[in-house]
Design a protein around this motif. Structure first.
Motif, PDB file in Angstrom:
ATOM      1  N   MET A   1       0.847  -1.202   0.000  1.00 44.26           N
ATOM      2  CA  MET A   1       0.000   0.000   0.000  1.00 44.26           C
ATOM      3  C   MET A   1       0.883   1.254   0.000  1.00 44.26           C
ATOM      4  O   MET A   1       1.797   1.389   0.823  1.00 44.26           O
ATOM      5  CB  MET A   1      -0.909   0.011   1.233  1.00 44.26           C
ATOM      6  N   ALA A   2       0.622   2.158  -0.917  1.00 46.11           N
ATOM      7  CA  ALA A   2       1.436   3.376  -1.027  1.00 46.11           C
ATOM      8  C   ALA A   2       1.187   4.298   0.158  1.00 46.11           C
ATOM      9  O   ALA A   2       0.066   4.389   0.668  1.00 46.11           O
ATOM     10  CB  ALA A   2       1.107   4.099  -2.329  1.00 46.11           C
ATOM     11  N   LEU A   3       2.257   4.967   0.604  1.00 48.67           N
ATOM     12  CA  LEU A   3       2.116   5.917   1.694  1.00 48.67           C
ATOM     13  C   LEU A   3       1.351   7.148   1.220  1.00 48.67           C
ATOM     14  O   LEU A   3       1.496   7.582   0.081  1.00 48.67           O
ATOM     15  CB  LEU A   3       3.491   6.338   2.211  1.00 48.67           C
ATOM     16  N   LYS A   4       0.551   7.701   2.116  1.00 50.99           N
ATOM     17  CA  LYS A   4      -0.207   8.906   1.783  1.00 50.99           C
ATOM     18  C   LYS A   4       0.740  10.098   1.692  1.00 50.99           C
ATOM     19  O   LYS A   4       1.597  10.303   2.556  1.00 50.99           O
ATOM     20  CB  LYS A   4      -1.272   9.161   2.843  1.00 50.99           C
ATOM     21  N   LYS A   5       0.587  10.875   0.659  1.00 47.11           N
ATOM     22  CA  LYS A   5       1.432  12.045   0.481  1.00 47.11           C
ATOM     23  C   LYS A   5       1.051  13.138   1.475  1.00 47.11           C
ATOM     24  O   LYS A   5      -0.123  13.317   1.795  1.00 47.11           O
ATOM     25  CB  LYS A   5       1.313  12.587  -0.949  1.00 47.11           C
ATOM     26  N   LYS A   6       2.058  13.902   1.929  1.00 44.27           N
ATOM     27  CA  LYS A   6       1.811  15.043   2.809  1.00 44.27           C
ATOM     28  C   LYS A   6       1.404  16.262   1.988  1.00 44.27           C
ATOM     29  O   LYS A   6       1.972  16.510   0.922  1.00 44.27           O
ATOM     30  CB  LYS A   6       3.075  15.389   3.602  1.00 44.27           C
ATOM     31  N   ASN A   7       0.455  17.006   2.499  1.00 41.43           N
ATOM     32  CA  ASN A   7       0.099  18.278   1.876  1.00 41.43           C
ATOM     33  C   ASN A   7       1.081  19.352   2.329  1.00 41.43           C
ATOM     34  O   ASN A   7       1.310  19.532   3.535  1.00 41.43           O
ATOM     35  CB  ASN A   7      -1.320  18.685   2.251  1.00 41.43           C
ATOM     36  N   ILE A   8       1.660  20.064   1.384  1.00 44.10           N
ATOM     37  CA  ILE A   8       2.603  21.141   1.674  1.00 44.10           C
ATOM     38  C   ILE A   8       1.965  22.464   1.252  1.00 44.10           C
ATOM     39  O   ILE A   8       1.629  22.666   0.088  1.00 44.10           O
ATOM     40  CB  ILE A   8       3.937  20.928   0.929  1.00 44.10           C
ATOM     41  N   LYS A   9       1.824  23.369   2.227  1.00 52.67           N
ATOM     42  CA  LYS A   9       1.170  24.649   1.972  1.00 52.67           C
ATOM     43  C   LYS A   9       2.144  25.826   1.944  1.00 52.67           C
ATOM     44  O   LYS A   9       1.746  26.964   1.659  1.00 52.67           O
ATOM     45  CB  LYS A   9       0.079  24.869   3.028  1.00 52.67           C
ATOM     46  N   ALA A  10       3.409  25.564   2.258  1.00 48.40           N
ATOM     47  CA  ALA A  10       4.454  26.592   2.150  1.00 48.40           C
ATOM     48  C   ALA A  10       5.766  25.909   1.813  1.00 48.40           C
ATOM     49  O   ALA A  10       6.182  24.975   2.509  1.00 48.40           O
ATOM     50  CB  ALA A  10       4.583  27.374   3.453  1.00 48.40           C
ATOM     51  N   LEU A  11       6.392  26.361   0.745  1.00 52.91           N
ATOM     52  CA  LEU A  11       7.704  25.844   0.337  1.00 52.91           C
ATOM     53  C   LEU A  11       8.732  26.937   0.607  1.00 52.91           C
ATOM     54  O   LEU A  11       8.684  28.014   0.010  1.00 52.91           O
ATOM     55  CB  LEU A  11       7.705  25.477  -1.144  1.00 52.91           C
ATOM     56  N   CYS A  12       9.651  26.669   1.523  1.00 53.18           N
ATOM     57  CA  CYS A  12      10.719  27.610   1.843  1.00 53.18           C
ATOM     58  C   CYS A  12      12.014  27.093   1.221  1.00 53.18           C
ATOM     59  O   CYS A  12      12.275  25.887   1.237  1.00 53.18           O
ATOM     60  CB  CYS A  12      10.880  27.741   3.355  1.00 53.18           C
ATOM     61  N   ILE A  13      12.807  27.992   0.687  1.00 54.84           N
ATOM     62  CA  ILE A  13      14.003  27.543  -0.020  1.00 54.84           C
ATOM     63  C   ILE A  13      15.144  28.541   0.161  1.00 54.84           C
ATOM     64  O   ILE A  13      14.936  29.758   0.165  1.00 54.84           O
ATOM     65  CB  ILE A  13      13.677  27.314  -1.521  1.00 54.84           C
ATOM     66  N   ASP A  14      16.327  28.002   0.358  1.00 52.18           N
ATOM     67  CA  ASP A  14      17.549  28.790   0.467  1.00 52.18           C
ATOM     68  C   ASP A  14      18.001  29.198  -0.945  1.00 52.18           C
ATOM     69  O   ASP A  14      17.524  28.647  -1.934  1.00 52.18           O
ATOM     70  CB  ASP A  14      18.605  27.931   1.175  1.00 52.18           C
ATOM     71  N   PHE A  15      18.941  30.129  -1.022  1.00 51.51           N
ATOM     72  CA  PHE A  15      19.397  30.602  -2.327  1.00 51.51           C
ATOM     73  C   PHE A  15      20.801  30.111  -2.680  1.00 51.51           C
ATOM     74  O   PHE A  15      20.973  29.248  -3.530  1.00 51.51           O
ATOM     75  CB  PHE A  15      19.331  32.130  -2.388  1.00 51.51           C
ATOM     76  N   ASP A  16      21.826  30.642  -2.000  1.00 59.50           N
ATOM     77  CA  ASP A  16      23.207  30.278  -2.323  1.00 59.50           C
ATOM     78  C   ASP A  16      23.459  28.800  -2.017  1.00 59.50           C
ATOM     79  O   ASP A  16      23.232  28.337  -0.905  1.00 59.50           O
ATOM     80  CB  ASP A  16      24.186  31.139  -1.520  1.00 59.50           C
ATOM     81  N   GLY A  17      23.929  28.079  -3.029  1.00 56.55           N
ATOM     82  CA  GLY A  17      24.226  26.668  -2.847  1.00 56.55           C
ATOM     83  C   GLY A  17      23.012  25.768  -2.954  1.00 56.55           C
ATOM     84  O   GLY A  17      23.147  24.545  -2.931  1.00 56.55           O
ATOM     85  N   THR A  18      21.836  26.372  -3.083  1.00 59.95           N
ATOM     86  CA  THR A  18      20.606  25.592  -3.224  1.00 59.95           C
ATOM     87  C   THR A  18      19.961  25.850  -4.576  1.00 59.95           C
ATOM     88  O   THR A  18      19.692  24.916  -5.336  1.00 59.95           O
ATOM     89  CB  THR A  18      19.617  25.913  -2.086  1.00 59.95           C
ATOM     90  N   ILE A  19      19.726  27.103  -4.899  1.00 55.74           N
ATOM     91  CA  ILE A  19      19.182  27.456  -6.213  1.00 55.74           C
ATOM     92  C   ILE A  19      20.300  27.726  -7.214  1.00 55.74           C
ATOM     93  O   ILE A  19      20.210  27.320  -8.376  1.00 55.74           O
ATOM     94  CB  ILE A  19      18.247  28.675  -6.105  1.00 55.74           C
TER      95      ILE A  19
END
Length: 222
Positions: A1-19
């Motif tokens: 049985m597949a795991l239920k996906k989590k609902n994400i209502k805010a995506l936070c992201i770093d810049f240097d070294g990430t984007i």
């Protein structure tokens, strides 16, 4: 049985070294500036690398006041910060994306509110984002001075969401610590920054991050 996906209502992201692949640009700028102070270069580079959340002004203030012991020399702090900005801002406008990062943002920003959290001063950051034409991806841009833990707590409170409805993507130990402190979901982007320990998913590029996100999360736009 597949795991239920989590609902994400805010995506936070770093810049240097990430984007963008900009860590080496900033490291190189610090080395070049500190080459004028050879007796203190090693100590300050260690301080720089251990304090990824501190911005250029904080780091050079520490250098002038605590290492050079010139507590009132605000002029020198300003000169060093300006030199650093000249050496880095143009280069970061032109440096490569982390593989797949811009495609990931383009694909997902309409499906979830994206918050950018960066130790780059906000005015410099906005110029860089505008130059790269990626400012549209972000619901809000948080630049230095900043406390990422407090910002994420503020987003959670303001949007009336739960910590497990937030996903944060970053590359440093400080980013990981922020996720632990706020009890949110975290994905580590593998850069040249060292982690002491990591219990979260870790990937080198956004092709892999995107696949993991698709399999484990549903984005929800508020």
């Amino acid at each position: 049985m597949a795991l239920k996906k989590k609902n994400i209502k805010a995506l936070c992201i770093d810049f240097d070294g990430t984007i963008v692949e900009s860590n080496s640009i900033k490291d190189g700028a610090f080395r070049k500036i500190l080459s004028e102070y050879p007796d203190h270069r090693k100590q300050m580079m260690e301080y720089h690398l251990k304090n990824n959340l501190k911005d250029r002004n904080e780091k050079f203030s520490f250098f002038v006041r605590n290492i050079l012991m010139q507590k009132e020399n605000k002029k020198l702090i300003k000169i060093l910060v300006t030199k650093f900005s000249i050496l880095t801002d143009k280069a970061i406008k032109d440096c490569p994306y982390v593989n797949g990062a811009n495609c990931f943002l383009e694909k997902n920003y309409k499906d979830v509110n994206v918050y950018l959290l960066s130790a780059t001063p906000k005015i410099n950051l906005i110029h860089i984002l505008n130059s790269r034409k990626i400012d549209k991806y972000f619901k809000y841009i948080y630049g230095a001075p900043l406390n990422k833990t407090n910002i994420i707590k503020r987003i959670i409170s303001k949007k009336k969401i739960k910590p497990n409805e937030v996903l944060y993507i970053g590359d440093t130990q400080e980013d990981l610590n922020t996720a632990l402190e706020t009890k949110i979901n975290f994905i580590h982007r593998q850069s040249d920054r060292f982690l002491n320990e990591n219990q979260f998913p870790s990937f080198k590029d956004f092709a892999s991050i995107g696949k993991y996100v698709k399999n484990n999360f549903n984005f929800v736009k508020l």
